[in-house]
Design an enzyme around this catalytic site. Structure first.
Site, PDB file in Angstrom:
ATOM      1  N   SER A  62      42.302 128.735  19.641  1.00 18.78           N
ATOM      2  CA  SER A  62      42.669 130.020  20.240  1.00 18.78           C
ATOM      3  C   SER A  62      42.281 130.163  21.697  1.00 18.78           C
ATOM      4  CB  SER A  62      42.083 131.162  19.430  1.00 18.78           C
ATOM      5  OG  SER A  62      40.725 131.313  19.716  1.00 18.78           O
ATOM      6  N   LYS A  78      45.827 138.874  12.073  1.00 16.25           N
ATOM      7  CA  LYS A  78      46.359 138.562  13.390  1.00 16.25           C
ATOM      8  C   LYS A  78      47.882 138.766  13.368  1.00 16.25           C
ATOM      9  CE  LYS A  78      42.107 136.303  14.611  1.00 16.25           C
ATOM     10  NZ  LYS A  78      41.252 135.139  14.657  1.00 16.25           N
ATOM     11  N   HIS A  84      45.597 131.124  13.798  1.00 18.99           N
ATOM     12  CA  HIS A  84      46.388 131.488  14.984  1.00 18.99           C
ATOM     13  C   HIS A  84      47.818 130.972  14.909  1.00 18.99           C
ATOM     14  CE1 HIS A  84      43.221 133.450  17.220  1.00 18.99           C
ATOM     15  NE2 HIS A  84      42.414 132.552  16.687  1.00 18.99           N
TER      16      HIS A  84
HETATM   17  C1  PLP Z   1      39.775 135.062  14.092  1.00 21.58           C
HETATM   18  C2  PLP Z   1      39.516 133.720  13.469  1.00 21.58           C
HETATM   19  C3  PLP Z   1      39.031 133.603  12.158  1.00 21.58           C
HETATM   20  C4  PLP Z   1      38.576 134.790  11.387  1.00 21.58           C
HETATM   21  O1  PLP Z   1      39.636 135.555  10.926  1.00 21.58           O
HETATM   22  P1  PLP Z   1      39.404 137.123  10.687  1.00 21.58           P
HETATM   23  O2  PLP Z   1      40.469 137.492   9.731  1.00 21.58           O
HETATM   24  O3  PLP Z   1      39.509 137.767  12.024  1.00 21.58           O
HETATM   25  O4  PLP Z   1      38.033 137.260  10.115  1.00 21.58           O
HETATM   26  C5  PLP Z   1      38.962 132.354  11.587  1.00 21.58           C
HETATM   27  N1  PLP Z   1      39.300 131.243  12.274  1.00 21.58           N
HETATM   28  C6  PLP Z   1      39.729 131.317  13.549  1.00 21.58           C
HETATM   29  C7  PLP Z   1      40.099 130.058  14.252  1.00 21.58           C
HETATM   30  C8  PLP Z   1      39.832 132.546  14.193  1.00 21.58           C
HETATM   31  O5  PLP Z   1      40.215 132.608  15.469  1.00 21.58           O
END
Ligand code: PLP
Length: 407
Positions: free
Chosen positions: A188, A247, A216
């Site tokens: 990300s 997301k 992502h």
């Molecule tokens: C945001 C993120 C998570 C966690 O996901 P959430 O649903 O926000 O807890 C896991 N892995 C990566 C790579 C992330 O960027």
């Protein structure tokens, strides 16, 4: 020293280092996002959000909201218990089916967030599989690192996206030893993408399992939004695929998709699954509606790609140094923590543009950046305002520009 003086000192040190985080207090406007009202002290200002992980605007999609309203009216607010003790709602069962289908797996298992799904799944697999070795990409997310640490399994860190380094580490292990390769598809902060096919080839050759975080990428890549592994036709080669509902799907929650037995195993042994209240039914219903919509509709993905290309092209015209990568994430490199924060603050206070600065320790020192995530809900006028403001601030901060039209 009291607890109060201790915490005050540590906070002061954090502030002195420039690593203290301040929230932007936002009120998103349904139907008008990325527009939001930002509240600060007694004041309120209208802002455009450019750093949201609600990548496709699904958090305000009418189908998602309708499904959530209907489930709320049908079933009430909370699940009322853990999944095992009265908390399994029909909405959870339907959502898990939707997720298993999305990833072409036998089953899926929900968690309260993507963080919890990584922590619980990696923690349980690493702890329970005898003599398990976990090979973790150097840039893995904190939730994977914490899960691996919690498992107490032996861990080897391999160089980010480096197949030769991964192979050397695998080759040094006995073939029969249980091994799990943990990695992400889209990273990300740099927006680069893992060589998934090459990693799966190594996993086959050296008898390893694979655990892929597609947080992502789900909703965004592949003909049905199944992620990079779907796009590349590799879903059946991965042991576990992990994703988020928070997301691109625009709601909240996390999950794994895998064989029926692996999901059943984690369901049966993971503390982070067993001992916590299930997601509210309306959240599950909203996520399922979002997934269903993005399985059938490419419109949002096509529009997002067009917006990303438009912003990148404009940055090239005015010579702003964005990191090239094959994904939807545009890292605009500032390379200085003070200037990075200054640009972010000035964008917010004077231009009504919200982009959170990304500084150390999230990224290495000297690579401080603004992480920009264009989406279908950003319009031409939003892009013009963003680029004009950045061009102005780039001059003001005397930051280097790239030669015009350089790639
Ligand atoms: C945001 C993120 C998570 C966690 O996901 P959430 O649903 O926000 O807890 C896991 N892995 C990566 C790579 C992330 O960027």
């Amino acid at each position: 020293m009291t607890i109060e003086t201790f915490v005050a000192d540590r906070l002061a040190a954090l502030k002195a280092d420039g690593n203290y985080r301040v929230f932007a207090d936002l009120e998103r406007h349904r139907g008008a996002f990325p527009a939001a009202t930002r509240r600060a002290a007694e004041q309120a200002a209208e802002v455009t959000v450019w750093c949201s992980n609600d990548y496709l605007g699904m958090g305000q999609h009418p189908d998602v909201l309708a499904a959530m309203h209907a489930a709320l009216d049908r079933s009430g607010a909370g699940a009322g218990g853990t999944r095992n003790i009265s908390g399994t709602a029909h909405e959870h069962v339907l959502l898990e089916r939707e997720l298993a289908d999305l990833h072409g797996k036998e089953a899926a298992l929900l968690f309260t967030s993507g963080y919890v799904s990584n922590w619980a799944a990696l923690g349980t697999l690493g702890a329970m599989i005898p003599d398990c070795l976990i090979l973790s990409d150097a840039l893995n997310h904190a939730s994977m690192i914490e899960g691996i640490r919690h498992s107490r399994a032996e861990r080897l860190i391999w160089k980010h996206n480096d197949l030769a380094d991964l192979e050397a580490r695998l080759a040094a292990q006995p073939l029969e030893r249980p091994k799990l390769i943990a990695f992400e598809s889209v990273y990300s902060m740099d927006g680069d993408i893992a060589p998934i096919a090459g990693i799966c080839d190594l996993a086959d050759r050296y008898n390893a399992m694979t655990y892929l975080d597609e947080v992502h990428a789900v909703g965004l890549y592949g003909p049905r939004g199944g992620g990079i592994a779907e796009r590349d036709g590799l879903m059946n080669r991965l042991t576990v695929i992990e994703g988020t509902l928070g997301k691109a799907f625009g709601v909240v929650g996390g999950y794994i998709a895998a064989s029926a037995n692996i999901c059943d195993f984690i369901r049966s042994f993971a503390s982070g699954f067993i001992f916590t209240t299930a997601l509210p039914p309306h959240v599950a219903a909203g996520a399922a509606a979002s997934i269903r919509h993005l399985k059938a509709s490419r419109t949002e993905r096509v529009q997002q790609r067009a917006r990303v290309a438009q912003v990148r092209a404009r940055f090239d015209q005015i010579g702003l140094p964005h990191l090239p990568n094959p994904s939807h994430i545009i890292p605009l490199m500032v390379g200085d923590p003070v200037k990075c924060k200054f640009i972010s603050d000035t964008l917010l206070d004077e231009h009504g543009i919200y982009i959170q600065p990304i500084n150390h320790p999230t990224v290495p020192k000297g690579t401080e950046r603004l992480r920009i995530t264009p989406s279908p809900v950003h319009g031409d006028a939003d892009i013009a305002r963003l680029c004009d403001a950045l061009e102005h601030l780039w001059c003001q901060c005397q930051l280097a520009r790239r030669p015009m039209a350089a790639q």
